[in-house]
Enzyme design. Structure first.
Site, PDB file in Angstrom:
ATOM      1  N   ARG A  83      10.142 -40.661  16.342  1.00 27.81           N
ATOM      2  CA  ARG A  83       9.764 -42.179  16.902  1.00 27.81           C
ATOM      3  C   ARG A  83      10.899 -42.425  17.892  1.00 27.81           C
ATOM      4  O   ARG A  83      12.126 -41.864  17.763  1.00 27.81           O
ATOM      5  CB  ARG A  83      10.026 -42.928  15.582  1.00 27.81           C
ATOM      6  CG  ARG A  83       9.670 -44.523  15.887  1.00 27.81           C
ATOM      7  CD  ARG A  83      10.160 -45.517  14.649  1.00 27.81           C
ATOM      8  NE  ARG A  83       9.938 -46.663  15.130  1.00 27.81           N
ATOM      9  CZ  ARG A  83      10.573 -47.957  14.432  1.00 27.81           C
ATOM     10  NH1 ARG A  83      11.152 -47.824  13.604  1.00 27.81           N
ATOM     11  NH2 ARG A  83      10.208 -49.000  15.240  1.00 27.81           N
ATOM     12  N   HIS A  84      10.391 -43.145  18.765  1.00 28.38           N
ATOM     13  CA  HIS A  84      11.436 -43.595  19.932  1.00 28.38           C
ATOM     14  C   HIS A  84      12.693 -44.236  19.632  1.00 28.38           C
ATOM     15  O   HIS A  84      12.862 -44.714  18.304  1.00 28.38           O
ATOM     16  CB  HIS A  84      10.745 -44.523  20.997  1.00 28.38           C
ATOM     17  CG  HIS A  84      10.364 -45.884  20.193  1.00 28.38           C
ATOM     18  ND1 HIS A  84      11.234 -46.849  20.027  1.00 28.38           N
ATOM     19  CD2 HIS A  84       9.363 -46.222  19.868  1.00 28.38           C
ATOM     20  CE1 HIS A  84      10.669 -47.885  19.451  1.00 28.38           C
ATOM     21  NE2 HIS A  84       9.344 -47.607  19.253  1.00 28.38           N
ATOM     22  N   GLY A  85      13.712 -44.183  20.195  1.00 28.49           N
ATOM     23  CA  GLY A  85      14.993 -44.800  19.915  1.00 28.49           C
ATOM     24  C   GLY A  85      14.790 -46.190  19.854  1.00 28.49           C
ATOM     25  O   GLY A  85      13.781 -46.842  20.291  1.00 28.49           O
ATOM     26  N   GLN A  86      15.983 -46.772  19.135  1.00 27.90           N
ATOM     27  CA  GLN A  86      15.877 -48.659  18.971  1.00 27.90           C
ATOM     28  C   GLN A  86      15.653 -49.041  20.291  1.00 27.90           C
ATOM     29  O   GLN A  86      16.332 -48.754  21.066  1.00 27.90           O
ATOM     30  CB  GLN A  86      17.050 -48.712  18.276  1.00 27.90           C
ATOM     31  CG  GLN A  86      17.204 -50.068  17.799  1.00 27.90           C
ATOM     32  CD  GLN A  86      18.757 -50.904  17.496  1.00 27.90           C
ATOM     33  OE1 GLN A  86      19.614 -50.871  18.383  1.00 27.90           O
ATOM     34  NE2 GLN A  86      18.800 -51.058  16.058  1.00 27.90           N
ATOM     35  N   THR A  87      14.912 -50.257  20.191  1.00 29.60           N
ATOM     36  CA  THR A  87      14.791 -51.058  21.513  1.00 29.60           C
ATOM     37  C   THR A  87      15.676 -52.480  20.921  1.00 29.60           C
ATOM     38  O   THR A  87      15.554 -52.778  19.892  1.00 29.60           O
ATOM     39  CB  THR A  87      13.511 -51.311  21.936  1.00 29.60           C
ATOM     40  OG1 THR A  87      12.720 -51.801  20.934  1.00 29.60           O
ATOM     41  CG2 THR A  87      12.947 -49.923  21.968  1.00 29.60           C
ATOM     42  N   GLU A 139       1.694 -47.215  20.870  1.00 26.40           N
ATOM     43  CA  GLU A 139       1.339 -47.808  19.640  1.00 26.40           C
ATOM     44  C   GLU A 139       0.224 -48.534  19.623  1.00 26.40           C
ATOM     45  O   GLU A 139      -0.509 -48.890  20.608  1.00 26.40           O
ATOM     46  CB  GLU A 139       2.931 -48.818  19.809  1.00 26.40           C
ATOM     47  CG  GLU A 139       2.853 -49.374  18.174  1.00 26.40           C
ATOM     48  CD  GLU A 139       2.907 -48.500  17.066  1.00 26.40           C
ATOM     49  OE1 GLU A 139       1.993 -48.127  16.710  1.00 26.40           O
ATOM     50  OE2 GLU A 139       3.960 -48.554  16.625  1.00 26.40           O
ATOM     51  N   GLU A 140       0.087 -49.040  18.427  1.00 23.65           N
ATOM     52  CA  GLU A 140      -1.207 -50.040  18.261  1.00 23.65           C
ATOM     53  C   GLU A 140      -1.262 -51.448  19.264  1.00 23.65           C
ATOM     54  O   GLU A 140      -0.066 -51.523  19.442  1.00 23.65           O
ATOM     55  CB  GLU A 140      -1.258 -50.540  16.708  1.00 23.65           C
ATOM     56  CG  GLU A 140      -2.115 -51.649  16.333  1.00 23.65           C
ATOM     57  CD  GLU A 140      -2.018 -52.134  15.057  1.00 23.65           C
ATOM     58  OE1 GLU A 140      -2.477 -53.113  14.708  1.00 23.65           O
ATOM     59  OE2 GLU A 140      -1.402 -51.439  14.079  1.00 23.65           O
ATOM     60  N   PHE A 141      -2.003 -51.719  19.813  1.00 23.64           N
ATOM     61  CA  PHE A 141      -2.116 -52.795  20.621  1.00 23.64           C
ATOM     62  C   PHE A 141      -2.582 -54.032  19.923  1.00 23.64           C
ATOM     63  O   PHE A 141      -3.393 -54.407  19.040  1.00 23.64           O
ATOM     64  CB  PHE A 141      -3.222 -52.726  21.629  1.00 23.64           C
ATOM     65  CG  PHE A 141      -3.199 -53.706  22.741  1.00 23.64           C
ATOM     66  CD1 PHE A 141      -2.166 -54.473  23.224  1.00 23.64           C
ATOM     67  CD2 PHE A 141      -4.559 -54.364  23.239  1.00 23.64           C
ATOM     68  CE1 PHE A 141      -1.968 -55.405  24.305  1.00 23.64           C
ATOM     69  CE2 PHE A 141      -4.396 -55.515  24.206  1.00 23.64           C
ATOM     70  CZ  PHE A 141      -3.243 -55.856  24.368  1.00 23.64           C
TER      71      PHE A 141
END
Length: 218
Positions: free
Chosen positions: A10-14, A88-90
């Site tokens: 999973r991508h890093g925190q945004t 990701e889900e739109f």
């Protein structure tokens, strides 16, 4: 039979993660914590030889992938392959909306209050359908649209002729996508009330194009 070992991160925190906003096809930058988390998982995977690296074409996924690959000591891959199928889900109209507010509006017409209640009574796929129903523009993805797209992403990896039996493949993914994959393929093995952490690792096997779950949210 060809088996590919997929390492889904999973991508890093945004910043949208901090603000509790839905972040599907929209994007916000990695925080410093997100950058550090990407470096951490990169170091954990530093001795894994990757034969391929894919990510969604969102900025947060590309940034995470580049950090992870920069930490790798045994792969020649320096840049990931951005693929729109792995977005990701739109969430349509609700992109960038407070997460609790958006899911309240999706759940309300069905006598429910939030995302967990939708999932408990129905399913993750139903939650996608309810959000599309609540979208005044009708642009949010329902479950059929979502899976048609995601399946094309895995088919792309499976058909990649540069990958061979036993190869390891890095895939930078997203929170709701990881939950959806576990809901669809893990046969109830995991507690999905806990969202996968930013920078966490989920492992899949792609066996002649068919997905098998190895582990989740490590």
């Amino acid at each position: 039979m060809r088996v590919l070992n997929l390492y889904l991160v999973r991508h890093g925190q945004t910043y949208y993660n901090i603000f509790n906003k839905l972040q599907g096809w929209s994007n916000s930058p990695l925080t410093q914590r997100g950058i550090d988390g990407a470096k951490d998982i990169g170091q954990r995977l530093a001795e894994v030889p990757f034969a391929g690296a894919f990510c969604s074409d969102t900025g947060r996924a590309i940034a995470t992938a580049k950090i992870v690959l920069a930490e790798n000591q045994v792969s020649n891959i320096k840049d990931p392959k951005p693929v729109s199928y792995f977005r990701e889900e739109f969430y349509g109209y609700y992109e960038g909306t407070d997460m609790n507010q958006a899911w309240y509006l999706a759940a309300g017409p069905h006598g429910l209050k939030n995302f967990p209640q939708i999932v408990e009574k129905y399913s993750f796929d139903t939650a996608k359908d309810f959000l599309k129903e609540a979208d005044p523009f009708g642009l949010a993805e329902n479950h059929e649209e979502y899976w048609n797209r995601i399946d094309q992403g895995f088919a792309l990896i499976s058909s990649d002729e540069s990958l061979h039996d036993g190869d390891n493949v890095l895939v930078i993914s997203h929170g709701n996508t990881l939950l959806s994959l576990m809901d669809r393929y893990a046969a109830g093995r995991y507690d999905l009330s806990e969202r996968p952490a930013n920078g966490s690792l989920t492992k899949l096997r792609l066996v002649d194009g068919q997905i098998e779950v190895v582990s989740y949210n490590e």
